[in-house]
Write a protein that holds these residues in place. Structure first.
Motif, PDB file in Angstrom:
ATOM      1  N   TYR A   1       0.843  -1.191   0.000  1.00 24.67           N
ATOM      2  CA  TYR A   1       0.000   0.000   0.000  1.00 24.67           C
ATOM      3  C   TYR A   1       0.878   1.240   0.000  1.00 24.67           C
ATOM      4  O   TYR A   1       1.902   1.299   0.687  1.00 24.67           O
ATOM      5  CB  TYR A   1      -0.910   0.019   1.227  1.00 24.67           C
ATOM      6  CG  TYR A   1      -1.986  -1.038   1.220  1.00 24.67           C
ATOM      7  CD1 TYR A   1      -3.068  -0.950   0.337  1.00 24.67           C
ATOM      8  CD2 TYR A   1      -1.917  -2.130   2.088  1.00 24.67           C
ATOM      9  CE1 TYR A   1      -4.067  -1.925   0.327  1.00 24.67           C
ATOM     10  CE2 TYR A   1      -2.912  -3.106   2.086  1.00 24.67           C
ATOM     11  CZ  TYR A   1      -3.983  -2.990   1.196  1.00 24.67           C
ATOM     12  OH  TYR A   1      -4.955  -3.958   1.188  1.00 24.67           O
ATOM     13  N   THR A   2       0.452   2.252  -0.746  1.00 30.81           N
ATOM     14  CA  THR A   2       1.229   3.475  -0.876  1.00 30.81           C
ATOM     15  C   THR A   2       1.519   4.111   0.474  1.00 30.81           C
ATOM     16  O   THR A   2       2.621   4.610   0.718  1.00 30.81           O
ATOM     17  CB  THR A   2       0.483   4.469  -1.784  1.00 30.81           C
ATOM     18  OG1 THR A   2       0.342   3.892  -3.083  1.00 30.81           O
ATOM     19  CG2 THR A   2       1.238   5.781  -1.896  1.00 30.81           C
TER      20      THR A   2
ATOM     21  N   TRP B   1      -8.348   5.220  -2.176  1.00 31.73           N
ATOM     22  CA  TRP B   1      -7.085   4.587  -1.825  1.00 31.73           C
ATOM     23  C   TRP B   1      -7.078   4.202  -0.344  1.00 31.73           C
ATOM     24  O   TRP B   1      -7.744   4.840   0.483  1.00 31.73           O
ATOM     25  CB  TRP B   1      -5.917   5.527  -2.092  1.00 31.73           C
ATOM     26  CG  TRP B   1      -5.565   5.714  -3.537  1.00 31.73           C
ATOM     27  CD1 TRP B   1      -6.404   5.642  -4.615  1.00 31.73           C
ATOM     28  CD2 TRP B   1      -4.273   6.037  -4.054  1.00 31.73           C
ATOM     29  NE1 TRP B   1      -5.709   5.902  -5.763  1.00 31.73           N
ATOM     30  CE2 TRP B   1      -4.409   6.139  -5.453  1.00 31.73           C
ATOM     31  CE3 TRP B   1      -3.032   6.252  -3.477  1.00 31.73           C
ATOM     32  CZ2 TRP B   1      -3.329   6.452  -6.286  1.00 31.73           C
ATOM     33  CZ3 TRP B   1      -1.954   6.562  -4.290  1.00 31.73           C
ATOM     34  CH2 TRP B   1      -2.097   6.657  -5.682  1.00 31.73           C
ATOM     35  N   TYR B   2      -6.303   3.192  -0.029  1.00 35.55           N
ATOM     36  CA  TYR B   2      -6.167   2.739   1.347  1.00 35.55           C
ATOM     37  C   TYR B   2      -5.553   3.856   2.191  1.00 35.55           C
ATOM     38  O   TYR B   2      -4.469   4.359   1.888  1.00 35.55           O
ATOM     39  CB  TYR B   2      -5.301   1.479   1.392  1.00 35.55           C
ATOM     40  CG  TYR B   2      -5.079   0.911   2.772  1.00 35.55           C
ATOM     41  CD1 TYR B   2      -6.120   0.302   3.464  1.00 35.55           C
ATOM     42  CD2 TYR B   2      -3.823   0.979   3.373  1.00 35.55           C
ATOM     43  CE1 TYR B   2      -5.920  -0.222   4.730  1.00 35.55           C
ATOM     44  CE2 TYR B   2      -3.608   0.451   4.637  1.00 35.55           C
ATOM     45  CZ  TYR B   2      -4.661  -0.150   5.310  1.00 35.55           C
ATOM     46  OH  TYR B   2      -4.465  -0.668   6.565  1.00 35.55           O
TER      47      TYR B   2
END
Length: 201
Positions: free
Chosen positions: A83-84, A115-116
């Motif tokens: 994850y980013t 996004w997460y």
């Protein structure tokens, strides 16, 4: 240093990636751009994704000789799925002397809320958005830590390049010469690129 984090599959890296990163270094105040090659997600069936190390090799070939670019396997060593938000956390932990700027297209910015942990990414990081056709961004309405780049748009697809080469077409001018030769030597014309299984392309 101000470092741009350019994360992607780079499947393969092409001149659109390189030209954009070049612009961001020369015109948007970045000292370096790190091409963060995204590893294959073992939870997903992805028949068109080349081998992780091969994609990294292609990036290294493409950026050789330009001191402001770096090929990175940083995410290869993180927990998966990647994850980013976790990548950015780890980068800041490992390189506290540097300031990182997440590079994303305006198409991804339009979906950023999905996004997460997007709210934490936005609250704790700098984001540099580059334009993509069909995804206009109002630069005046962006949060203070999000900047809209004035870079040209580069509409070149890695999928297009793989398909074209498998069809026997000469698309050498869409790629760095060293990348084009490496793909040819790897057997792209026969669909035998490292890591790709026969199926969807």
């Amino acid at each position: 240093m101000n470092i741009g984090v350019f994360s992607g599959s780079f499947n393969p890296v092409h001149i659109g990636h390189l030209a954009l990163a070049n612009y961001l270094c020369e015109y948007e105040g970045l000292d370096e751009v790190w091409f963060m090659v995204t590893p294959h997600n073992p939870l997903k069936e992805e028949t068109s994704l080349m081998d992780d190390e091969f994609r990294l090799k292609l990036v290294r070939l493409a950026i050789a000789g330009y001191p402001k670019f770096r090929a990175s396997d940083f995410e290869f060593h993180l927990s998966r799925p990647s994850y980013t938000v976790h990548t950015l956390d780890k980068l800041k932990q490992n390189y506290p002397q540097d300031t990182f700027h997440l590079i994303i297209g305006s198409d991804n910015w339009a979906l950023f809320s999905h996004w997460y942990q997007s709210e934490r990414i936005l609250a704790e990081n700098f984001i540099l958005v580059y334009p993509r056709p069909g995804y206009a961004v109002d630069g005046e309405a962006l949060p203070r830590n999000v900047k809209l780049s004035s870079s040209p748009t580069f509409e070149i697809s890695s999928t297009f390049i793989r398909r074209a080469m498998e069809e026997g077409r000469d698309v050498r001018y869409f790629l760095h010469p060293a990348v084009y030769e490496a793909l040819k030597q790897a057997g792209v014309e026969t669909g035998s690129i490292p890591g790709i299984r026969q199926g969807r392309v």
